[in-house]
Design an enzyme around this catalytic site. Structure first.
Site, PDB file in Angstrom:
ATOM      1  N   MET A 330       0.754  -1.218  -0.029  1.00  0.00           N
ATOM      2  CA  MET A 330       0.326  -0.113   0.326  1.00  0.00           C
ATOM      3  C   MET A 330       0.788   1.044   0.273  1.00  0.00           C
ATOM      4  SD  MET A 330      -2.883   1.598  -0.132  1.00  0.00           S
ATOM      5  CE  MET A 330      -3.002   3.843   0.133  1.00  0.00           C
ATOM      6  N   ASN A 332       0.691   3.876   1.084  1.00  0.00           N
ATOM      7  CA  ASN A 332       0.470   5.989   1.848  1.00  0.00           C
ATOM      8  C   ASN A 332       1.894   6.166   1.921  1.00  0.00           C
ATOM      9  OD1 ASN A 332      -1.198   3.836   3.214  1.00  0.00           O
ATOM     10  ND2 ASN A 332       0.752   2.812   3.911  1.00  0.00           N
ATOM     11  N   GLU A 365       4.904   0.759  -6.099  1.00  0.00           N
ATOM     12  CA  GLU A 365       4.073   1.848  -4.744  1.00  0.00           C
ATOM     13  C   GLU A 365       4.716   3.131  -5.336  1.00  0.00           C
ATOM     14  OE1 GLU A 365       1.949   0.879  -3.455  1.00  0.00           O
ATOM     15  OE2 GLU A 365       1.705  -1.541  -4.476  1.00  0.00           O
TER      16      GLU A 365
HETATM   17 ZN   LIG Z   1      -1.578   0.410  -6.880  1.00  0.00          ZN
END
Ligand SMILES: [Zn+2]
EC number: 3.4.11.-
Length: 954
Positions: A330, A332, A365
């Site tokens: 993820m 972030n 990412e």
């Molecule tokens: Zn993605």
């Protein structure tokens, strides 16, 4: 999701939001001519009841836009012993229109109190006014009622104290545990908010459009560290020995990107040439597996800064391996969370494909730090603007950074993967309606990720690399710290003129770069927005049918449907209103020139300038369409492949194999013709092309094996072993050679051992015995590790030993291989034991349950077991995973979509109907039913041909 009203609904959405947050002036949308409070007073009965019985003043799933957040001050204190947290927040909001309530998202949080201060109150330090809090859990919302109307254009400060348990699953602020080398179980607290779970950690305006700044403080014990999006500014010691970390205020961003973690992890760090500190965190015993990720992250971050011509805006970037994580990773902002297998690389047990995966995840990412974080989609219907771009940027950045990984050669697989779904009627447009949290979760699928990436790749090929890059730089710069939608991207790509460029017809090109692409682009006066709307607003993939008539090529486009034949009665209806603007490319036997044309109409004719023997469309498989050659077209290409396959480019050969088998499914090409096309593979010099052909044969093998069609299974096994014998026999059992040599080794040896090829079984057994004798200390070559374990798992002693090693191993890469091996056992009681362990979640973590059930369902001895388990334990599974979550979708499709009989179809249908009756509905139910029907049809139509073809071939 197949909704014919989609366009209309989409427009309403856009209209409703009317850039209300982007532009601080008053919204002039007609929807806001009367304020929500007026509406509320007029028709109170239309509003739902809050938990206390009072009327809840808002009835929409999306929040009102009369109050918008500017800044959040968050103080979080998790307790890793009692597994709960207490917290407080102050949200500075701007009131855009007078109102008597503020609606926020909040889920499973206990609100202790809420108060409000005006700017004046803050200035004169007057205490806040206590607010009444109403809760409406069905929409995951709370409403704060204010005694006096809030005035337009003023700022207020909302303070809320709240508390909750650390969540049990994988969303919100949740607990994760890991086991140390010494056997101790330790707990950490971690966040995962995308798409709609920030509301589980703090009351907030949890929609991507509500960007704000966040100042975060975290309390912790001294044995822990705290991490968040930004670097730590200071630590204060509190009474009782607790520490409070203060983090720098974030840049303006959406709530789903906020992250904080309390853990005891260690890290490695480095700094990019532009001064960004990059750190990789893992649990202390796994520290040694973090080095590859650091090297890759440093390189990739620099590549993106150069490619986008925009500095990464934060001073630091952390990537952390979380022991319990439901997806790959993820993004972030500044604190990327990953599953351990997506970030850690263990040279002893991670194979070449593991390395490729880790590199891809980091590339993906990191790309999000620009696509998604800096520029965010307005709403989840356009999640492809995040995911399609991040997936596409994997290709761009890996080609620059790690050319030796030859990622370019596998990119077409990204497209082939989604074509399986997109060629079914139940697919959905890239840009699709999504309202509820479950619908939003379902948007995170292959259509958003893979198809998004594939149409971007096609567009880049059409516009030229340079124009495309300029366009996306323009887009990123223009919308930095803001939100965007589809049209904003098309506008940036079609009008990205720099001052030095000349312009014509609204388009621009630089004098030095009058490439044939750009010129063709201008000549045909393409409306980019109109063209791309055909790819993003309508579902499916086109089929281009080519018919050669002398020097003319007659082109026809239709919607490609892999499960419906032209003879089927519904075919005509399913074709209605589908039309794409297809940038087709082709090459011929007479020159190396790549010819280009935009097929905008249903039919079109092209004239060949020279006499030519063959024509091949979709050069390098860069286009998102399937090609069918009518008349002698396929025969000519098959002859060409057999005579000298190198006259076609490797990626063209991969595309031909793919398209031929797709056309078989759709009833447009006979199976024997597609199989004849694979006959040249014995001489194939490109490993990706060889693997593509092998993949189809293997697929058919598994299909007939699962259905217990023994004669075809035996003959196909014989054919595979005989035909690929030279390739199998030349494989060494050592990690050596290029990336593709190593991929080939893993694939063909895995197949050979699966088919019980004696030399393969013998070698694997030998290595497994040596490994057991060395008490697991012997280093087995990583590319064959999974194969050796799988062969070893076939004896009870081997299986039990592997399970022991599974518990002890500190390498996620090794654990994955062991778990796969354990799932290949022919003994049902062993498979049952695995499922029990997966449900218990101790030895086999809950995060691995979906992959485990998927693997067991692929085992002919386990397919019925896995399916029965899902049916009988559906409610238990729902307690572990959210309905629309990725693991839940993997479980349901992984245990059903390979079925190929009418009885199985009926059983699955009944089960889905019972779920719907209980209120559980997913759009993929329809996809699965279509996929099973497709398998049934395929076997009915093609099994006799396959049987006959094998008899001739062996
Ligand atoms: Zn993605």
């Amino acid at each position: 999701m197949a909704n014919s009203c989609r366009k209309l609904v989409f427009n309403i959405y856009i209209g409703f939001y009317c850039s209300a947050v982007i532009m601080p002036q008053k919204c002039i949308c007609p929807q806001f001519t009367s304020s929500p409070i007026d509406e509320f007073n007029k028709d109170a009965e239309a509003f739902p009841a809050a938990t206390n019985g009072q009327i809840f003043p808002w009835h929409e799933l999306r929040l009102p836009t009369v109050v918008i957040p500017l800044h959040y001050d968050l103080l979080i204190h998790p307790n890793l012993t009692s597994l709960d947290f207490v917290a407080s927040e102050k949200i500075e909001v701007l009131v855009r229109d007078a109102t008597q309530f503020i609606v926020l998202h909040s889920k499973d949080l206990e609100i202790i109190n809420a108060s409000l201060q005006s700017e004046e109150d803050v200035r004169y330090r007057k205490p806040g006014e206590r607010l009444t809090v109403l809760s409406y859990p069905a929409h995951q919302q709370i409403a704060l009622l204010v005694p006096e109307k809030l005035r337009a254009d003023l700022r207020y400060s909302v303070a809320i104290d709240f508390q909750a348990k650390l969540a049990d699953g994988f969303e919100g602020f949740y607990k994760s545990t890991y086991r140390t080398l010494g056997g101790e179980i330790r707990t950490i607290a971690v966040t995962d908010f995308e798409p709609t779970e920030a509301r589980m950690a703090f009351p907030c305006f949890d929609e991507p459009l509500f960007k704000a700044n966040f100042s975060i403080k975290i309390r912790r014990e001294s044995r822990h560290i705290a991490l968040s999006n930004m670097p730590k500014v200071k630590t204060i010691e509190l009474e009782g020995g607790l520490l409070e970390d203060h983090f720098e205020t974030t840049v303006k961003m959406s709530t789903y990107l906020v992250a904080y973690i309390v853990c005891d992890f260690t890290s490695v760090s480095g700094t990019t040439s532009s001064g960004v500190k990059v750190s990789i965190y893992a649990s202390p015993d796994k520290w040694s597996q973090t080095h590859y990720a650091l090297e890759a992250s440093l390189k990739l971050l620099e590549v993106y800064e150069n490619y986008f011509d925009i500095h990464y805006p934060l001073p630091k970037l952390d990537l952390i391996a979380i022991p319990d994580f439901a997806s790959g990773a993820m993004e972030n902002w500044g604190l990327i969370t990953c599953s351990e297998t997506s970030l850690l690389f263990d040279p002893r047990t991670s194979s070449m494909s593991d390395k490729l995966w880790v590199t891809k995840v980091i590339a993906h990412e990191l790309a999000h730090q620009w696509f998604g974080n800096l520029v965010t989609m307005e709403w989840w219907n356009d999640i492809w603007l995040n995911e399609g771009f991040a997936t596409y940027m994997e290709l761009i950045s890996l080609n620059i950074t790690y050319p030796e990984l030859q990622f370019d050669d596998t990119f077409s697989n990204t497209c082939f993967e989604v074509i399986k779904r997109d060629s079914l009627n139940s697919s959905h447009p890239i840009s699709n309606q999504a309202k509820t949290p479950t619908q939003i979760q379902e948007m995170f699928d292959a259509v958003s990720y893979n198809k998004g990436a594939c149409i971007l790749n096609m567009l880049k090929d059409f516009l030229s690399e340079e124009t495309f890059r300029k366009g996306i730089i323009h887009y990123l710069k223009k919308f930095s710290y803001r939100n965007a939608k589809n049209d904003d991207l098309w506008l940036s790509l079609s009008n990205n003129c720099l001052e030095s460029d000349s312009t014509s017809s609204g388009f621009c090109y630089s004098d030095s770069k009058k490439t044939s692409n750009t010129l063709a682009f201008l000549r045909e006066n393409v409306e980019l927005k109109e063209m791309m709307a055909t790819w993003t607003l309508q579902k499916g993939i086109p089929l281009v049918v080519v018919k050669r008539e002398g020097r003319s090529l007659r082109l026809q486009q239709e919607r490609f449907l892999s499960a419906v034949s032209k003879e089927d009665p519904e075919w005509g209806t399913l074709q209605e209103r589908y039309l794409w603007h297809i940038p087709v490319t082709y090459s011929t036997s007479s020159s190396n020139v790549i010819h280009r044309h935009i097929l905008k109409l249903k039919t079109d004719t092209l004239d060949l300038s020279e006499k030519t023997n063959w024509v091949k469309f979709n050069v390098d498989t860069n286009g998102y369409y399937i090609v069918h050659y009518e008349g002698q077209g396929w025969d000519k290409l098959i002859t060409l492949l057999n005579q000298n396959h190198t006259l076609l480019r490797p990626k063209d050969r991969i595309g031909l194999i793919h398209d031929a088998f797709q056309l078989v499914s759709a009833g447009r090409l006979t199976l024997d013709k597609a199989l004849d096309l694979t006959r040249y593979l014995q001489h194939e010099t490109s490993i990706p092309a060889l693997l593509k052909g092998l993949e189809y044969l293997e697929l058919f093998y598994h299909m007939v094996e699962r259905r217990n069609i023994s004669d075809v299974t035996e003959n196909l096994k014989h054919h595979l072993l005989q035909y690929f014998k030279p390739v199998i026999d030349t494989q060494s059992w050592v990690d050596e050679g290029s990336v593709w040599d190593r991929m080939l080794r893993s694939t063909v040896l895995k197949l050979a051992c699966y088919l019980n090829h004696a030399p393969c079984i013998q070698k694997a057994t030998e290595l497994f015995s040596q490994w057991m004798e060395s008490s697991g200390k012997l280093n087995i070559p990583t590319d064959v590790l999974k194969i050796v374990y799988s062969v070893g798992a076939q004896t009870t002693a081997g299986w039990n030993y592997l399970l022991e090693q599974y518990e002890l191993s500190l390498s996620g890469a090794e654990k994955n291989k062991i778990l796969y091996a354990l799932s290949t056992s022919k003994h049902q009681e062993k498979l049952i034991k695995l499922i029990e362990l997966g449900m218990e979640g101790k030895v086999i973590k809950t995060q691995d349950l979906a992959a485990l059930l998927f693997a067991i369902a692929r085992n002919p001895k386990g397919q019925q077991l896995a399916w029965n388990f899902v049916k009988e334990n559906w409610t238990h599974l729902l307690k572990k995973f959210e309905l629309g979550s990725f693991p839940m979708r993997t479980i349901i499709s992984g245990t059903t979509s390979h079925f190929s009989s009418k009885d199985e179809l009926q059983e699955v249908k009944l089960f889905f109907e019972s779920l719907k009756a209980q209120g559980s509905h997913l759009d993929i139910f329809q996809t699965i039913l279509e996929a099973i029907s497709k398998n049934i049809k395929w076997l009915e139509k093609n099994l006799p041909t396959l049987r006959k073809w094998l008899l001739i071939s062996i």
